[in-house]
Motif scaffolding. Structure first.
Motif, PDB file in Angstrom:
ATOM      1  N   ASN A 138       0.819  -1.211   0.000  1.00 27.84           N
ATOM      2  CA  ASN A 138       0.000   0.000   0.000  1.00 27.84           C
ATOM      3  C   ASN A 138       0.856   1.265   0.000  1.00 27.84           C
ATOM      4  N   MET A 139       1.861   1.297  -0.846  1.00 28.45           N
ATOM      5  CA  MET A 139       2.750   2.455  -0.897  1.00 28.45           C
ATOM      6  C   MET A 139       2.004   3.682  -1.415  1.00 28.45           C
ATOM      7  N   THR A 140       2.435   4.861  -0.949  1.00 30.85           N
ATOM      8  CA  THR A 140       1.845   6.105  -1.442  1.00 30.85           C
ATOM      9  C   THR A 140       2.274   6.322  -2.892  1.00 30.85           C
ATOM     10  N   ASP A 141       1.611   7.224  -3.573  1.00 31.82           N
ATOM     11  CA  ASP A 141       1.990   7.538  -4.952  1.00 31.82           C
ATOM     12  C   ASP A 141       3.441   8.005  -5.026  1.00 31.82           C
ATOM     13  N   ALA A 142       3.853   8.852  -4.080  1.00 27.66           N
ATOM     14  CA  ALA A 142       5.229   9.359  -4.069  1.00 27.66           C
ATOM     15  C   ALA A 142       6.224   8.219  -3.862  1.00 27.66           C
ATOM     16  N   GLU A 143       5.922   7.292  -2.955  1.00 26.48           N
ATOM     17  CA  GLU A 143       6.802   6.149  -2.727  1.00 26.48           C
ATOM     18  C   GLU A 143       6.878   5.275  -3.969  1.00 26.48           C
ATOM     19  N   GLN A 144       5.760   5.075  -4.636  1.00 21.37           N
ATOM     20  CA  GLN A 144       5.762   4.268  -5.863  1.00 21.37           C
ATOM     21  C   GLN A 144       6.631   4.903  -6.940  1.00 21.37           C
ATOM     22  N   ARG A 145       6.542   6.230  -7.088  1.00 21.16           N
ATOM     23  CA  ARG A 145       7.361   6.916  -8.098  1.00 21.16           C
ATOM     24  C   ARG A 145       8.844   6.767  -7.784  1.00 21.16           C
ATOM     25  N   LEU A 146       9.204   6.982  -6.523  1.00 21.55           N
ATOM     26  CA  LEU A 146      10.613   6.859  -6.155  1.00 21.55           C
ATOM     27  C   LEU A 146      11.084   5.420  -6.304  1.00 21.55           C
ATOM     28  N   TRP A 147      10.263   4.454  -5.950  1.00 20.49           N
ATOM     29  CA  TRP A 147      10.645   3.045  -6.052  1.00 20.49           C
ATOM     30  C   TRP A 147      10.960   2.650  -7.496  1.00 20.49           C
ATOM     31  N   ARG A 148      10.234   3.218  -8.448  1.00 19.21           N
ATOM     32  CA  ARG A 148      10.523   2.929  -9.864  1.00 19.21           C
ATOM     33  C   ARG A 148      11.963   3.281 -10.215  1.00 19.21           C
ATOM     34  N   TRP A 149      12.504   4.327  -9.573  1.00 24.41           N
ATOM     35  CA  TRP A 149      13.869   4.751  -9.867  1.00 24.41           C
ATOM     36  C   TRP A 149      14.909   4.033  -9.021  1.00 24.41           C
ATOM     37  N   LEU A 150      14.525   3.570  -7.837  1.00 23.43           N
ATOM     38  CA  LEU A 150      15.494   2.939  -6.938  1.00 23.43           C
ATOM     39  C   LEU A 150      15.626   1.433  -7.156  1.00 23.43           C
ATOM     40  N   ARG A 151      14.580   0.807  -7.639  1.00 19.75           N
ATOM     41  CA  ARG A 151      14.590  -0.656  -7.741  1.00 19.75           C
ATOM     42  C   ARG A 151      15.590  -1.144  -8.783  1.00 19.75           C
ATOM     43  N   GLY A 152      16.034  -2.361  -8.624  1.00 19.34           N
ATOM     44  CA  GLY A 152      16.893  -3.007  -9.614  1.00 19.34           C
ATOM     45  C   GLY A 152      18.256  -2.363  -9.800  1.00 19.34           C
ATOM     46  N   HIS A 153      18.834  -1.824  -8.734  1.00 21.82           N
ATOM     47  CA  HIS A 153      20.192  -1.261  -8.776  1.00 21.82           C
ATOM     48  C   HIS A 153      20.332  -0.150  -9.809  1.00 21.82           C
ATOM     49  N   GLN A 154      19.274   0.579 -10.086  1.00 24.71           N
ATOM     50  CA  GLN A 154      19.301   1.595 -11.132  1.00 24.71           C
ATOM     51  C   GLN A 154      20.040   2.864 -10.731  1.00 24.71           C
ATOM     52  N   LEU A 155      20.176   3.128  -9.462  1.00 22.71           N
ATOM     53  CA  LEU A 155      20.809   4.353  -9.004  1.00 22.71           C
ATOM     54  C   LEU A 155      22.169   4.016  -8.398  1.00 22.71           C
ATOM     55  N   ALA A 156      23.233   4.356  -9.106  1.00 23.76           N
ATOM     56  CA  ALA A 156      24.614   4.105  -8.656  1.00 23.76           C
ATOM     57  C   ALA A 156      24.843   2.631  -8.341  1.00 23.76           C
ATOM     58  N   GLU A 157      24.125   1.773  -9.019  1.00 29.11           N
ATOM     59  CA  GLU A 157      24.238   0.322  -8.828  1.00 29.11           C
ATOM     60  C   GLU A 157      24.051  -0.092  -7.367  1.00 29.11           C
ATOM     61  N   SER A 158      23.281   0.710  -6.627  1.00 28.43           N
ATOM     62  CA  SER A 158      23.028   0.420  -5.220  1.00 28.43           C
ATOM     63  C   SER A 158      21.690  -0.284  -5.076  1.00 28.43           C
ATOM     64  N   ARG A 159      21.665  -1.285  -4.216  1.00 30.63           N
ATOM     65  CA  ARG A 159      20.428  -2.033  -3.997  1.00 30.63           C
ATOM     66  C   ARG A 159      19.649  -1.422  -2.848  1.00 30.63           C
ATOM     67  N   PHE A 160      18.426  -1.034  -3.140  1.00 29.01           N
ATOM     68  CA  PHE A 160      17.526  -0.500  -2.117  1.00 29.01           C
ATOM     69  C   PHE A 160      16.442  -1.520  -1.823  1.00 29.01           C
ATOM     70  N   ARG A 161      16.010  -1.526  -0.565  1.00 34.17           N
ATOM     71  CA  ARG A 161      14.850  -2.305  -0.148  1.00 34.17           C
ATOM     72  C   ARG A 161      13.763  -1.310   0.235  1.00 34.17           C
ATOM     73  N   ARG A 162      12.516  -1.656  -0.028  1.00 34.13           N
ATOM     74  CA  ARG A 162      11.417  -0.757   0.330  1.00 34.13           C
ATOM     75  C   ARG A 162      10.715  -1.277   1.564  1.00 34.13           C
ATOM     76  N   GLN A 163      10.251  -0.340   2.378  1.00 32.95           N
ATOM     77  CA  GLN A 163       9.558  -0.664   3.627  1.00 32.95           C
ATOM     78  C   GLN A 163      10.329  -1.759   4.373  1.00 32.95           C
ATOM     79  N   HIS A 164      11.559  -1.440   4.701  1.00 35.66           N
ATOM     80  CA  HIS A 164      12.476  -2.411   5.296  1.00 35.66           C
ATOM     81  C   HIS A 164      12.620  -2.190   6.805  1.00 35.66           C
ATOM     82  N   PRO A 165      12.398  -3.242   7.618  1.00 32.12           N
ATOM     83  CA  PRO A 165      12.570  -3.111   9.064  1.00 32.12           C
ATOM     84  C   PRO A 165      14.035  -2.820   9.426  1.00 32.12           C
ATOM     85  N   VAL A 166      14.236  -1.768  10.217  1.00 31.14           N
ATOM     86  CA  VAL A 166      15.562  -1.413  10.730  1.00 31.14           C
ATOM     87  C   VAL A 166      15.369  -1.122  12.210  1.00 31.14           C
TER      88      VAL A 166
END
Length: 111
Positions: free
Chosen positions: A16-44
């Protein structure tokens, strides 16, 4: 919060991500940004980060009107005490944050 309850909450937030989170996730997923792997809604720790790059210990938070600046400040302090760097943006700024995130990723030395 129990670990299994936190995992279920994270799963629900991913679904149930917000529209803003969905837009950002499109750019962060799949190592697309500086080949860095991001996880969404990740427990820390006791929290769930909107986006987390484990390798570089970077958390990106996208805030809407429901966020409490005092609680966010306390949460950010906890992350920073535990070695995380936090970038926090408003929902309406999400289109403009990629260059900033990339700059920060490039400045962090990896493990």
């Amino acid at each position: 919060m129990r670990e299994d309850a936190k995992r279920e909450l994270a799963r629900s937030l991913r679904a149930n991500m917000t529209d803003a989170e969905q837009r950002l996730w499109r750019w962060l997923r799949g190592h697309q940004l500086a080949e860095s792997r991001f996880r969404r809604q990740h427990p820390v720790g006791p929290f769930i980060a909107d986006f987390a790059c484990i390798e570089k210990r970077l958390i990106v938070e996208i805030d809407g009107g429901q966020h409490n600046p005092i609680a966010d400040s306390s949460r950010d302090a906890w992350f920073e005490r535990h070695g995380w760097r936090v970038l926090r943006y408003w929902n309406h700024d999400v289109e403009d944050v990629l260059a900033d995130i990339l700059r920060v990723l490039d400045s962090i030395e990896c493990c």
